[in-house]
Design an enzyme around this catalytic site. Structure first.
Site, PDB file in Angstrom:
ATOM      1  N   ILE A  54       0.841  -1.206   0.000  1.00  0.00           N
ATOM      2  CA  ILE A  54       0.000   0.000   0.000  1.00  0.00           C
ATOM      3  C   ILE A  54       0.871   1.249   0.000  1.00  0.00           C
ATOM      4  CG2 ILE A  54      -1.746   1.308   1.267  1.00  0.00           C
ATOM      5  CD1 ILE A  54      -2.835  -1.368   2.278  1.00  0.00           C
ATOM      6  N   THR A 132      -4.629   5.774   7.143  1.00  0.00           N
ATOM      7  CA  THR A 132      -5.549   4.782   6.585  1.00  0.00           C
ATOM      8  C   THR A 132      -5.105   3.378   6.971  1.00  0.00           C
ATOM      9  OG1 THR A 132      -4.307   4.724   4.491  1.00  0.00           O
ATOM     10  CG2 THR A 132      -6.174   6.244   4.625  1.00  0.00           C
ATOM     11  N   ALA A 133      -4.280   3.291   8.025  1.00  0.00           N
ATOM     12  CA  ALA A 133      -3.725   1.998   8.437  1.00  0.00           C
ATOM     13  C   ALA A 133      -4.486   1.444   9.641  1.00  0.00           C
ATOM     14  CB  ALA A 133      -2.235   2.140   8.743  1.00  0.00           C
ATOM     15  N   ARG A 134      -4.130   1.883  10.843  1.00  0.00           N
ATOM     16  CA  ARG A 134      -4.780   1.432  12.073  1.00  0.00           C
ATOM     17  C   ARG A 134      -4.888   2.605  13.040  1.00  0.00           C
ATOM     18  NH1 ARG A 134      -6.098  -1.944   9.225  1.00  0.00           N
ATOM     19  NH2 ARG A 134      -5.885  -4.229   9.391  1.00  0.00           N
ATOM     20  N   ASP A 158      -9.210   7.580   8.205  1.00  0.00           N
ATOM     21  CA  ASP A 158     -10.174   6.554   7.811  1.00  0.00           C
ATOM     22  C   ASP A 158     -10.277   5.461   8.865  1.00  0.00           C
ATOM     23  OD1 ASP A 158     -12.009   5.304   5.946  1.00  0.00           O
ATOM     24  OD2 ASP A 158     -10.422   3.867   5.474  1.00  0.00           O
ATOM     25  N   GLU A 163     -12.913   1.620  17.116  1.00  0.00           N
ATOM     26  CA  GLU A 163     -14.010   1.679  16.143  1.00  0.00           C
ATOM     27  C   GLU A 163     -15.169   0.775  16.569  1.00  0.00           C
ATOM     28  OE1 GLU A 163     -12.630   0.686  12.242  1.00  0.00           O
ATOM     29  OE2 GLU A 163     -11.052   2.182  12.256  1.00  0.00           O
ATOM     30  N   HIS A 181     -13.754   4.094   7.728  1.00  0.00           N
ATOM     31  CA  HIS A 181     -13.009   2.864   7.403  1.00  0.00           C
ATOM     32  C   HIS A 181     -13.443   2.303   6.040  1.00  0.00           C
ATOM     33  CE1 HIS A 181     -10.590  -0.543   9.479  1.00  0.00           C
ATOM     34  NE2 HIS A 181     -10.376  -0.556   8.174  1.00  0.00           N
ATOM     35  N   GLY A 183     -11.297   1.990   3.372  1.00  0.00           N
ATOM     36  CA  GLY A 183     -10.098   1.718   2.579  1.00  0.00           C
ATOM     37  C   GLY A 183     -10.274   0.698   1.468  1.00  0.00           C
ATOM     38  N   SER A 184     -10.899  -0.431   1.763  1.00  0.00           N
ATOM     39  CA  SER A 184     -11.050  -1.480   0.751  1.00  0.00           C
ATOM     40  C   SER A 184     -12.461  -1.533   0.182  1.00  0.00           C
ATOM     41  CB  SER A 184     -10.695  -2.850   1.353  1.00  0.00           C
ATOM     42  OG  SER A 184     -11.580  -3.177   2.419  1.00  0.00           O
TER      43      SER A 184
END
Length: 215
Positions: A54, A132-134, A158, A163, A181, A183-184
């Site tokens: 990524i 946008t990771a954790r 994100d 969460e 969240h 991202g995908s």
């Protein structure tokens, strides 16, 4: 996820949330020369933490915007992967060069709250932070303090600790571009994820090792 990281980068740098809010609440007075001035990506340095798949994809996209790439990763990438990006062996070396900073590393005991009051102070004043990771990578209180004192110009997030709950301070600040969240969250990626699961099931049922089994 790399596409979404660029969306967060642009959204934070160009104050997209504030602009949309003006339109949606019918408070836009019309164009003025100093309205919602943001930051240009062209020519600016982007620091990437974690140069895996990524991180590399973000670097390719950011180059198209004319950004200069710096990165910190556990291992230096071969020159054909770097494409002119500058490798840093430590965060202390990377962050002072990062007017924009994008995080792309896993949450581990070593990376938990890696962005905190001490490391934020290493960034140039008025930096933009994207995660946008954790969510665990951020010390939320320190990030909010940096937004308030100008050390950070804006953030694009994100992911969040705890969460779907997130620190309520992010909701009350105008210089936060926030997504849930995503991202995908594309049709193509979610289909690919599902088919990959099926490939692993087929392999196991046929007596073969699962291609994505953890070591």
């Amino acid at each position: 996820t790399a596409d979404l990281a660029m969306l967060c980068l642009l959204g934070a740098a160009r104050r997209a949330f504030e602009g949309e809010a003006l339109i949606r609440t019918a408070r836009w007075p019309g164009w003025t020369p100093t309205q919602l001035l943001g930051l240009e990506l062209n020519g600016a340095p982007l620091g990437i933490v974690g140069m895996g798949r990524i991180g590399q994809a973000v670097a390719r996209r950011a180059r198209a915007f004319g950004m200069r790439i710096h990165y910190f990763s556990r291992q230096r990438r071969p020159p054909d992967f770097e494409h002119g990006a500058r490798f840093h062996r430590t965060l202390a070396s990377l962050l002072p060069e990062s007017r924009f900073l994008s995080l792309h590393c896993p949450a581990t005991p070593e990376t938990t709250r890696m962005i905190n009051a001490d490391t934020l102070a290493w960034l140039p004043p008025g930096a933009v932070l994207v995660n946008t990771a954790r969510g665990a990578l951020l010390d939320d209180e320190a990030v909010l303090a940096a937004l308030d004192n100008g050390q950070l110009f804006a953030v694009g997030l994100d992911v969040y600790a705890g969460e779907p709950d997130l620190h309520p301070g992010y909701r009350t600040r105008r210089n936060c571009f926030l997504l849930p969240h995503l991202g995908s969250a594309t049709v193509e990626t979610r289909n690919a994820m599902g088919f990959r699961c099926l490939d692993n099931l087929d392999a196991v049922l046929a007596g073969r090792p699962a291609p994505d089994a953890l070591n």
